[in-house]
Write a protein that holds these residues in place. Structure first.
Motif, PDB file in Angstrom:
ATOM      1  N   ALA A 123       0.836  -1.207   0.000  1.00  0.00           N
ATOM      2  CA  ALA A 123       0.000   0.000   0.000  1.00  0.00           C
ATOM      3  C   ALA A 123       0.868   1.254   0.000  1.00  0.00           C
ATOM      4  O   ALA A 123       0.581   2.231  -0.707  1.00  0.00           O
ATOM      5  CB  ALA A 123      -0.928  -0.008   1.210  1.00  0.00           C
ATOM      6  N   ILE A 124       1.956   1.224   0.771  1.00  0.00           N
ATOM      7  CA  ILE A 124       2.876   2.369   0.817  1.00  0.00           C
ATOM      8  C   ILE A 124       3.538   2.583  -0.539  1.00  0.00           C
ATOM      9  O   ILE A 124       3.664   3.715  -1.016  1.00  0.00           O
ATOM     10  CB  ILE A 124       3.940   2.148   1.915  1.00  0.00           C
ATOM     11  CG1 ILE A 124       3.300   2.190   3.300  1.00  0.00           C
ATOM     12  CG2 ILE A 124       5.057   3.196   1.806  1.00  0.00           C
ATOM     13  CD1 ILE A 124       4.236   1.785   4.425  1.00  0.00           C
ATOM     14  N   GLU A 125       3.951   1.505  -1.187  1.00  0.00           N
ATOM     15  CA  GLU A 125       4.647   1.597  -2.475  1.00  0.00           C
ATOM     16  C   GLU A 125       3.769   2.191  -3.567  1.00  0.00           C
ATOM     17  O   GLU A 125       4.275   2.760  -4.538  1.00  0.00           O
ATOM     18  CB  GLU A 125       5.144   0.211  -2.887  1.00  0.00           C
ATOM     19  CG  GLU A 125       6.287  -0.309  -2.020  1.00  0.00           C
ATOM     20  CD  GLU A 125       6.663  -1.738  -2.325  1.00  0.00           C
ATOM     21  OE1 GLU A 125       5.939  -2.388  -3.118  1.00  0.00           O
ATOM     22  OE2 GLU A 125       7.676  -2.227  -1.770  1.00  0.00           O
ATOM     23  N   VAL A 171       9.359   5.426   6.187  1.00  0.00           N
ATOM     24  CA  VAL A 171       8.526   6.524   5.684  1.00  0.00           C
ATOM     25  C   VAL A 171       9.001   7.849   6.273  1.00  0.00           C
ATOM     26  O   VAL A 171       9.088   8.865   5.571  1.00  0.00           O
ATOM     27  CB  VAL A 171       7.040   6.275   6.015  1.00  0.00           C
ATOM     28  CG1 VAL A 171       6.211   7.513   5.703  1.00  0.00           C
ATOM     29  CG2 VAL A 171       6.515   5.078   5.239  1.00  0.00           C
ATOM     30  N   GLU A 172       9.309   7.846   7.563  1.00  0.00           N
ATOM     31  CA  GLU A 172       9.805   9.068   8.211  1.00  0.00           C
ATOM     32  C   GLU A 172      11.086   9.556   7.539  1.00  0.00           C
ATOM     33  O   GLU A 172      11.248  10.753   7.273  1.00  0.00           O
ATOM     34  CB  GLU A 172      10.075   8.795   9.689  1.00  0.00           C
ATOM     35  CG  GLU A 172       8.826   8.586  10.528  1.00  0.00           C
ATOM     36  CD  GLU A 172       9.170   8.093  11.921  1.00  0.00           C
ATOM     37  OE1 GLU A 172      10.377   7.987  12.238  1.00  0.00           O
ATOM     38  OE2 GLU A 172       8.243   7.802  12.678  1.00  0.00           O
ATOM     39  N   ALA A 173      11.987   8.613   7.261  1.00  0.00           N
ATOM     40  CA  ALA A 173      13.255   8.987   6.616  1.00  0.00           C
ATOM     41  C   ALA A 173      13.023   9.535   5.216  1.00  0.00           C
ATOM     42  O   ALA A 173      13.660  10.517   4.805  1.00  0.00           O
ATOM     43  CB  ALA A 173      14.183   7.774   6.569  1.00  0.00           C
ATOM     44  N   ALA A 174      12.112   8.908   4.476  1.00  0.00           N
ATOM     45  CA  ALA A 174      11.806   9.375   3.120  1.00  0.00           C
ATOM     46  C   ALA A 174      11.197  10.774   3.152  1.00  0.00           C
ATOM     47  O   ALA A 174      11.534  11.631   2.322  1.00  0.00           O
ATOM     48  CB  ALA A 174      10.854   8.399   2.440  1.00  0.00           C
ATOM     49  N   LYS A 175      10.307  11.018   4.119  1.00  0.00           N
ATOM     50  CA  LYS A 175       9.709  12.343   4.245  1.00  0.00           C
ATOM     51  C   LYS A 175      10.759  13.392   4.600  1.00  0.00           C
ATOM     52  O   LYS A 175      10.729  14.522   4.093  1.00  0.00           O
ATOM     53  CB  LYS A 175       8.611  12.316   5.308  1.00  0.00           C
ATOM     54  CG  LYS A 175       7.258  11.791   4.833  1.00  0.00           C
ATOM     55  CD  LYS A 175       6.238  11.870   5.927  1.00  0.00           C
ATOM     56  CE  LYS A 175       4.827  11.646   5.403  1.00  0.00           C
ATOM     57  NZ  LYS A 175       4.335  12.759   4.553  1.00  0.00           N
ATOM     58  N   ALA A 176      11.696  13.013   5.458  1.00  0.00           N
ATOM     59  CA  ALA A 176      12.755  13.950   5.838  1.00  0.00           C
ATOM     60  C   ALA A 176      13.635  14.281   4.639  1.00  0.00           C
ATOM     61  O   ALA A 176      14.014  15.445   4.434  1.00  0.00           O
ATOM     62  CB  ALA A 176      13.591  13.362   6.973  1.00  0.00           C
ATOM     63  N   ARG A 177      13.963  13.250   3.834  1.00  0.00           N
ATOM     64  CA  ARG A 177      14.767  13.495   2.634  1.00  0.00           C
ATOM     65  C   ARG A 177      14.027  14.406   1.666  1.00  0.00           C
ATOM     66  O   ARG A 177      14.614  15.325   1.081  1.00  0.00           O
ATOM     67  CB  ARG A 177      15.108  12.170   1.948  1.00  0.00           C
ATOM     68  CG  ARG A 177      16.158  11.334   2.672  1.00  0.00           C
ATOM     69  CD  ARG A 177      16.690  10.221   1.790  1.00  0.00           C
ATOM     70  NE  ARG A 177      15.636   9.287   1.381  1.00  0.00           N
ATOM     71  CZ  ARG A 177      15.278   8.226   2.071  1.00  0.00           C
ATOM     72  NH1 ARG A 177      15.869   7.941   3.214  1.00  0.00           N
ATOM     73  NH2 ARG A 177      14.325   7.419   1.614  1.00  0.00           N
TER      74      ARG A 177
END
Length: 258
Positions: free
Chosen positions: A14-16, A44-50
């Protein structure tokens, strides 16, 4: 969506499928006690931060462009060159005018962008730019007029090749004579302006592809790997085989080895 009824694999799938994970979905992930879901939440947190970092970088690097467009300018070009330092090959410049709504997170000085990403960015820029121009000055001309003047010639040729009249030129550290429009030289501009960064990408990919083709003609020199720069392998090849017509005879490394 009730995460408790979903397996970790289903949640991952679902996330992908999402271009961006909504904040409420992330909160549900964080609240789930399963170790696998917690791991997904951290990803997800790391991806949002990037993504937030890239957005902030884009905002900072488009400061010049936003101000100029807000002031009524229509065609803001970034201009940059690649190949001032090599012992062989041309100096290549590019002039790029990006659309006002252009967004390519991660765009930066070509030296800071991985090769595969650089190639992908090149394709996007060439497809979506309002205008792109390329100027090339070969080794013989570099020897005749020196590298700084050759760089200026390449930049002016790139501006002319773009075939869209520039209102403003954002140029990486160089001032051009005989250009009627406004110029803004920016030291380290390829890391401070998205337009200059785009020009840096186009110039770098163009020159690297040229050097890879030259490597087929002169395989001893490793041009596909060193792009004409004075690596130990390259200097050894000059010592063994002498310089080629691509070499800049006025550059000290070549003169000593020739």
């Amino acid at each position: 969506m009730n995460l408790a009824d979903m397996s970790i694999k289903e949640i991952r799938m679902a996330i992908e499928k999402l271009d961006e994970v909504p904040s409420d979905f992330l909160q549900c992930l964080q609240a789930d006690k399963r170790a696998g879901v917690q791991a997904l939440a951290k990803q997800v947190e790391a991806a949002k931060a990037r993504q937030a970092k890239l957005q902030q970088q884009w905002t900072e690097m488009s400061t010049y462009e936003r101000a100029l467009y807000a002031d009524g300018h229509q065609h803001v070009f970034g201009v940059d060159e690649v190949g001032r330092g090599p012992l062989a090959g041309p100096v290549v410049a590019s002039a790029v005018c990006l659309p006002k709504d252009f967004y390519l997170p991660g765009l930066n000085d070509s030296k800071k962008v991985p090769v595969a990403t650089r190639e992908a960015f090149y394709e996007v820029i060439m497809r979506d730019a309002v205008a792109v121009g390329i100027g090339i000055v070969d080794a013989a001309r570099i020897d005749a007029v020196n590298i700084l003047n050759a760089t200026r010639e390449a930049m002016k040729a790139a501006i002319e090749d773009a075939r869209v009249p520039a209102d403003v030129l954002l140029i990486d550290a160089v001032q051009l004579a005989g250009v009627s429009c406004k110029q803004i030289p920016i030291i380290g501009g390829d890391a401070k302006s998205v337009s200059i960064a785009a020009a840096s990408i186009v110039a770098k990919v163009t020159r690297d592809r040229m050097m890879a083709e030259y490597a087929k003609q002169y395989p001893q020199y490793g041009f596909e790997k060193n792009a004409g720069y004075g690596t130990a392998e390259h200097l050894a090849a000059i010592a063994a085989y002498g310089p080629t017509p691509l070499h800049r005879m006025s550059f000290t490394g070549v003169k000593e080895q020739a």
